[in-house]
Design a protein around this motif. Structure first.
Motif, PDB file in Angstrom:
ATOM      1  N   LYS A 159      73.648  21.348  46.383  1.00  7.74           N
ATOM      2  CA  LYS A 159      73.694  20.044  45.735  1.00  7.74           C
ATOM      3  C   LYS A 159      72.260  19.697  45.361  1.00  7.74           C
ATOM      4  O   LYS A 159      71.413  19.484  46.230  1.00  7.74           O
ATOM      5  CB  LYS A 159      74.267  18.964  46.663  1.00  7.74           C
ATOM      6  CG  LYS A 159      74.314  17.580  46.002  1.00  7.74           C
ATOM      7  CD  LYS A 159      74.936  16.534  46.912  1.00  7.74           C
ATOM      8  CE  LYS A 159      74.982  15.173  46.218  1.00  7.74           C
ATOM      9  NZ  LYS A 159      75.593  14.132  47.080  1.00  7.74           N
ATOM     10  N   HIS A 197      73.867  15.602  51.924  1.00  7.86           N
ATOM     11  CA  HIS A 197      74.695  16.802  51.723  1.00  7.86           C
ATOM     12  C   HIS A 197      74.565  17.668  52.980  1.00  7.86           C
ATOM     13  O   HIS A 197      73.977  18.741  52.956  1.00  7.86           O
ATOM     14  CB  HIS A 197      74.216  17.558  50.483  1.00  7.86           C
ATOM     15  CG  HIS A 197      75.098  18.698  50.062  1.00  7.86           C
ATOM     16  ND1 HIS A 197      76.467  18.589  49.936  1.00  7.86           N
ATOM     17  CD2 HIS A 197      74.790  19.981  49.731  1.00  7.86           C
ATOM     18  CE1 HIS A 197      76.971  19.746  49.534  1.00  7.86           C
ATOM     19  NE2 HIS A 197      75.973  20.616  49.418  1.00  7.86           N
ATOM     20  N   HIS A 220      70.067  17.509  53.061  1.00 13.70           N
ATOM     21  CA  HIS A 220      70.722  18.209  54.163  1.00 13.70           C
ATOM     22  C   HIS A 220      70.526  17.474  55.494  1.00 13.70           C
ATOM     23  O   HIS A 220      71.344  17.587  56.400  1.00 13.70           O
ATOM     24  CB  HIS A 220      70.163  19.628  54.268  1.00 13.70           C
ATOM     25  CG  HIS A 220      70.733  20.428  55.390  1.00 13.70           C
ATOM     26  ND1 HIS A 220      72.036  20.902  55.387  1.00 13.70           N
ATOM     27  CD2 HIS A 220      70.192  20.835  56.563  1.00 13.70           C
ATOM     28  CE1 HIS A 220      72.268  21.576  56.502  1.00 13.70           C
ATOM     29  NE2 HIS A 220      71.164  21.543  57.239  1.00 13.70           N
ATOM     30  N   ASN A 257      69.311  17.530  44.209  1.00 18.22           N
ATOM     31  CA  ASN A 257      68.980  16.106  44.270  1.00 18.22           C
ATOM     32  C   ASN A 257      67.592  15.835  43.714  1.00 18.22           C
ATOM     33  O   ASN A 257      66.703  16.684  43.792  1.00 18.22           O
ATOM     34  CB  ASN A 257      69.002  15.607  45.728  1.00 18.22           C
ATOM     35  CG  ASN A 257      70.362  15.768  46.366  1.00 18.22           C
ATOM     36  OD1 ASN A 257      71.271  15.027  46.075  1.00 18.22           O
ATOM     37  ND2 ASN A 257      70.494  16.749  47.238  1.00 18.22           N
TER      38      ASN A 257
END
Length: 279
Positions: free
Chosen positions: A234, A214, A203, A236
């Protein structure tokens, strides 16, 4: 009874020492005078100024609207209080955070949190002070504290801050655990339940094209499950190589911390920069 503020202070101190031990706290090459002003100004402004004002004001407003309401819900079971806090505080913060990435004016209040070119516990509270002063979840928490949620709220708040502090840490606890085969099923669940260092690092990534960043997603603070439910997650297992803002005009620490109260803070200076090659 242990003061929850001491527990949270100890968590911050422990996190800072861990980052120092790994050489990931000072970030001398990335840190500017502006960063120091923002890290200290927001880091002290929230707990010392903004939070006390919100908690006192929300309690006073609740009592004014409903006289004699103090501890009116103290008889609720602990589980019901905890679930109510997840919705009133964490779910509303998810939507507040998401709105701050989609509404231009609100984004100005959140810009400071992403302008640092490092990810560390130093930036946990790094936001414009009005960003917190307007946060619905904090006001609702103040109301619930007045209504008798205090014993459960402090447990909830400690748990939430433990997750938030670790999610911002430059020393990710999840990067090695996800590679242990027998832990894979558990980590699959954890990564979709709470905010982890990898998902939150995505983020804060700087380059949208790096395959990891993201920026418009992973908004959850305590629970990432909100992102899973609303389609903004998302997951990760890697961290971006760089952090910060991409193609955005520079701004001063006054603009990022105090806009719109300072005359020196002009919104026009905070508009995204034009992509290279655009006239």
């Amino acid at each position: 009874m242990i003061d929850y503020r001491l527990v949270i202070t100890a968590m911050f101190a422990g996190g800072a020492l861990l980052e120092l031990a790994w050489g990931r706290f000072l970030f001398r090459e990335q840190t500017t005078a502006k960063d120091l002003a923002l890290d200290l100004g927001a880091g002290l402004g929230l707990p010392i100024l903004v939070l006390p004002v919100i908690m006192t004001s929300s309690a006073a407003a609740t009592e004014a609207i409903a006289p004699g309401s103090a501890n009116a819900l103290a008889g609720w079971p602990a589980w019901a209080m905890f679930v109510t806090l997840l919705i009133a505080d964490d779910l509303t913060q998810y939507w507040w955070h998401r709105a701050s990435h989609t509404w231009p004016r609100l984004n100005l209040l959140h810009r400071a949190h992403h302008s640092a070119e490092y990810l560390s516990i130093r930036v946990v509270y790094r936001n414009n002070l009005l960003y917190y002063a307007m946060m619905p979840g904090l006001w609702l928490s103040g109301v619930l504290l007045h209504l008798g949620f205090a014993p459960v709220y402090y447990v909830y708040y400690i748990a939430k801050m433990a997750v938030i502090i670790s999610a911002h840490s430059s020393v990710g606890w999840d990067t090695k655990l996800v590679k242990i085969r027998w832990l894979a099923p558990l980590m699959w669940v954890v990564a979709r339940t709470i905010s982890t260092p990898c998902t939150h690092a995505a983020h804060h990534g700087k380059h949208a094209a790096d395959g990891v960043t993201h920026y418009h997603g992973n908004y959850g603070n305590f629970l990432l499950v909100w992102d899973v439910v609303f389609g903004t997650a998302k997951i990760n297992t890697e961290r971006p190589r760089e952090f910060g803002l991409e193609q955005v005009e520079p701004a001063t620490w006054v603009q990022e911390l105090l806009w719109p109260f300072s005359r020196r803070a002009q919104p026009a200076a905070l508009k995204p920069a034009k992509p290279e090659g655009e006239p």
